[in-house]
Design an enzyme around this catalytic site. Structure first.
Site, PDB file in Angstrom:
ATOM      1  N   GLY A  71      -1.131  59.018  38.449  1.00  0.00           N
ATOM      2  CA  GLY A  71      -1.737  57.690  38.422  1.00  0.00           C
ATOM      3  C   GLY A  71      -2.291  57.263  39.774  1.00  0.00           C
ATOM      4  N   THR A  72      -1.564  57.548  40.826  1.00  0.00           N
ATOM      5  CA  THR A  72      -1.960  57.091  42.159  1.00  0.00           C
ATOM      6  C   THR A  72      -3.271  57.747  42.593  1.00  0.00           C
ATOM      7  OG1 THR A  72       0.350  56.761  42.735  1.00  0.00           O
ATOM      8  CG2 THR A  72      -1.198  56.973  44.567  1.00  0.00           C
ATOM      9  N   ASN A 152       3.933  47.170  35.263  1.00  0.00           N
ATOM     10  CA  ASN A 152       5.104  48.055  35.195  1.00  0.00           C
ATOM     11  C   ASN A 152       6.420  47.327  35.457  1.00  0.00           C
ATOM     12  OD1 ASN A 152       3.643  48.013  37.762  1.00  0.00           O
ATOM     13  ND2 ASN A 152       5.356  49.170  38.547  1.00  0.00           N
ATOM     14  N   THR A 238      -6.666  74.464  42.981  1.00  0.00           N
ATOM     15  CA  THR A 238      -6.238  75.177  41.780  1.00  0.00           C
ATOM     16  C   THR A 238      -5.478  74.224  40.870  1.00  0.00           C
ATOM     17  OG1 THR A 238      -6.168  77.223  43.009  1.00  0.00           O
ATOM     18  CG2 THR A 238      -4.916  77.178  40.956  1.00  0.00           C
ATOM     19  N   CYS A 328      12.792  48.788  47.594  1.00  0.00           N
ATOM     20  CA  CYS A 328      13.780  49.043  48.632  1.00  0.00           C
ATOM     21  C   CYS A 328      13.087  49.559  49.882  1.00  0.00           C
ATOM     22  CB  CYS A 328      14.788  50.069  48.125  1.00  0.00           C
ATOM     23  SG  CYS A 328      16.450  49.486  48.311  1.00  0.00           S
TER      24      CYS A 328
HETATM   25  C1  LIG Z   1       1.248  50.765  36.641  1.00  0.00           C
HETATM   26  C2  LIG Z   1       1.392  51.992  37.462  1.00  0.00           C
HETATM   27  N1  LIG Z   1       0.360  52.450  38.169  1.00  0.00           N
HETATM   28  C3  LIG Z   1       0.432  53.564  38.901  1.00  0.00           C
HETATM   29  C4  LIG Z   1       1.597  54.299  38.984  1.00  0.00           C
HETATM   30  C5  LIG Z   1       1.637  55.526  39.818  1.00  0.00           C
HETATM   31  O1  LIG Z   1       1.670  56.693  39.053  1.00  0.00           O
HETATM   32  P1  LIG Z   1       2.109  58.085  39.701  1.00  0.00           P
HETATM   33  O2  LIG Z   1       3.520  57.926  40.141  1.00  0.00           O
HETATM   34  O3  LIG Z   1       1.920  59.075  38.605  1.00  0.00           O
HETATM   35  O4  LIG Z   1       1.187  58.361  40.832  1.00  0.00           O
HETATM   36  C6  LIG Z   1       2.726  53.860  38.271  1.00  0.00           C
HETATM   37  C7  LIG Z   1       3.999  54.606  38.324  1.00  0.00           C
HETATM   38  O5  LIG Z   1       4.969  54.193  38.893  1.00  0.00           O
HETATM   39  C8  LIG Z   1       2.625  52.673  37.497  1.00  0.00           C
HETATM   40  O6  LIG Z   1       3.664  52.198  36.802  1.00  0.00           O
END
Ligand SMILES: Cc1ncc(COP(=O)(O)O)c(C=O)c1O
Length: 377
Positions: A71-72, A152, A238, A328
């Protein structure tokens, strides 16, 4: 001691069927997908099949799906591309985004590459759509709008179609961080105005370290990571072959199980909310718990006392794994930016706890956790 895992918004357990699908690519099918010989061809085929599966499920074209490390990376790629390649000089985001979005947008603002506005939130912590329209109407140059589909920490769910329509009216680029919803809700990308969405396999019983970025075919962007020509020149390096195979398998399973799993998990969330209210009258819920909200997340807050301050620690000692509404930092608990933004100055007097569920959880586990909370408070 048997443990209870109520931290599924952080990550989920790998599904054994997903592992089974991945195993051949961790063992005998190890060819580099860029190699032209048979070893390479079979793994290249596996990646392209995974891409087709993901595209079919999201109602997108395979050419719009790119595999990433999670996601990041997908969020960083989308925001960078909007500014660097699509002419965006203005960003609208919200104060409750994931740090992948907040820190990336802030860094572009600090470098002077874009101006940055944060949209107001409603009482329940949703995007104020009128304010979004006002910010867009101010016409500060081509705009990137980046809002998460679901939060989240508190679970608030955005109306992606409604926000997309507003972005469309102002010709804005729209990115949505859909990490908490891909694998949990149906998507219809061909009929949704959105340029970028992202996903992370580990949030829906797939492997960690693999994700995807959807890039709508109407736009053309350059890579974020430079090097080889993998992912049709869009993401060098890769490929995480077994991760990609696992991502697609997990999404396929999640989609097949959507009706039954979402019903079961939603039942647990509301059962837990009811039980908490009945047994711990001081409890409050953060976000739009009974409205537009993820069925996987329940964020409860307890009045801050010496006892409640130790609650996360004591739950962990009892084998109950949950998450605080706090980040934290060097051992010190800093109040979460999400809770601060939606609690209007009351966040210092509460202890927020996020309970997040999966299909593996049961009502019996909810009973045990509620009883333990009662005892600890
Ligand atoms: C809403 C949201 N965006 C982005 C991320 C980041 O994803 P990743 O840890 O796969 O990079 C998370 C995960 O914690 C998330 O909950």
């Amino acid at each position: 001691m048997s443990r209870i895992y109520f931290d599924n918004a952080a990550t989920t357990a790998l599904d054994p069927e997903v592992l089974e699908a991945m195993m051949p690519y961790l063992t005998e099918k190890f060819g580099n997908p860029s190699a032209i010989h048979s070893y390479g061809r079979e793994t290249k085929m596996a990646i392209e099949n995974a891409r087709k599966t993901v595209a079919r499920i999201l109602n997108a074209n395979p050419g719009e799906i790119f595999f990433t490390s999670g996601g990041t990376e997908s969020t960083n790629t989308a925001i960078t591309a909007a500014i660097r390649d699509l002419g965006c000089t203005h960003i609208i985001t919200s104060p409750i985004e994931h740090h992948a979005t907040l820190h990336t947008t802030e860094s572009y603002a600090q470098k002077g590459l874009a101006t940055l506005d944060h949209v107001r939130l409603t009482d329940k912590g949703h995007i104020d759509l009128n304010h979004l329209e006002e910010l867009l109407a101010a016409n500060k140059g081509r705009t990137l709008v980046t809002f998460m589909h679901a939060n989240n920490e508190v679970g608030n769910l955005m109306d992606i179609k409604a926000v997309g329509e507003i972005c469309h009216n102002f010709d804005a680029i729209f990115h949505s961080d859909t990490v908490q919803t891909v694998g949990h809700y149906p998507f219809d990308l061909k009929n949704t105005y959105v340029h970028f969405i992202n996903g992370a396999g580990h949030k829906f019983h797939g492997p960690k370290g693999v994700g995807m970025l959807y890039v709508n075919e109407s736009i053309s962007i350059k890579p974020y990571i430079h090097g080889g020509s993998q992912e049709r020149n869009m993401r060098a390096g890769t490929e995480n072959l077994y991760g990609i195979v696992g991502f697609a398998k997990a999404l396929e399973l999640a989609t097949a199980r959507y009706e039954q799993d979402s019903k079961h998990i939603d039942g647990l969330k509301h059962y837990m909310a009811e039980q908490l209210q009945a047994k711990i009258p001081q409890v409050n819920f953060n976000g739009d718990t009974n409205g537009r909200s993820l069925y996987t997340v329940l964020n409860a807050s307890f009045p801050k006392t010496e006892k409640s301050d130790m609650m996360l620690f004591n739950l962990d000692m009892a084998g109950i794994c949950v998450s605080g509404g706090s980040a934290c930092t060097s051992g010190a608990n800093a109040t979460s930016h999400v809770i601060s933004a939606i609690c209007n100055g009351t966040s210092d007097s509460i202890v927020p706890i996020r309970f997040s569920f999966s299909r593996h959880n049961t009502k019996e586990e909810v009973d045990i956790v509620v009883e333990k909370l009662q005892e600890l408070l």
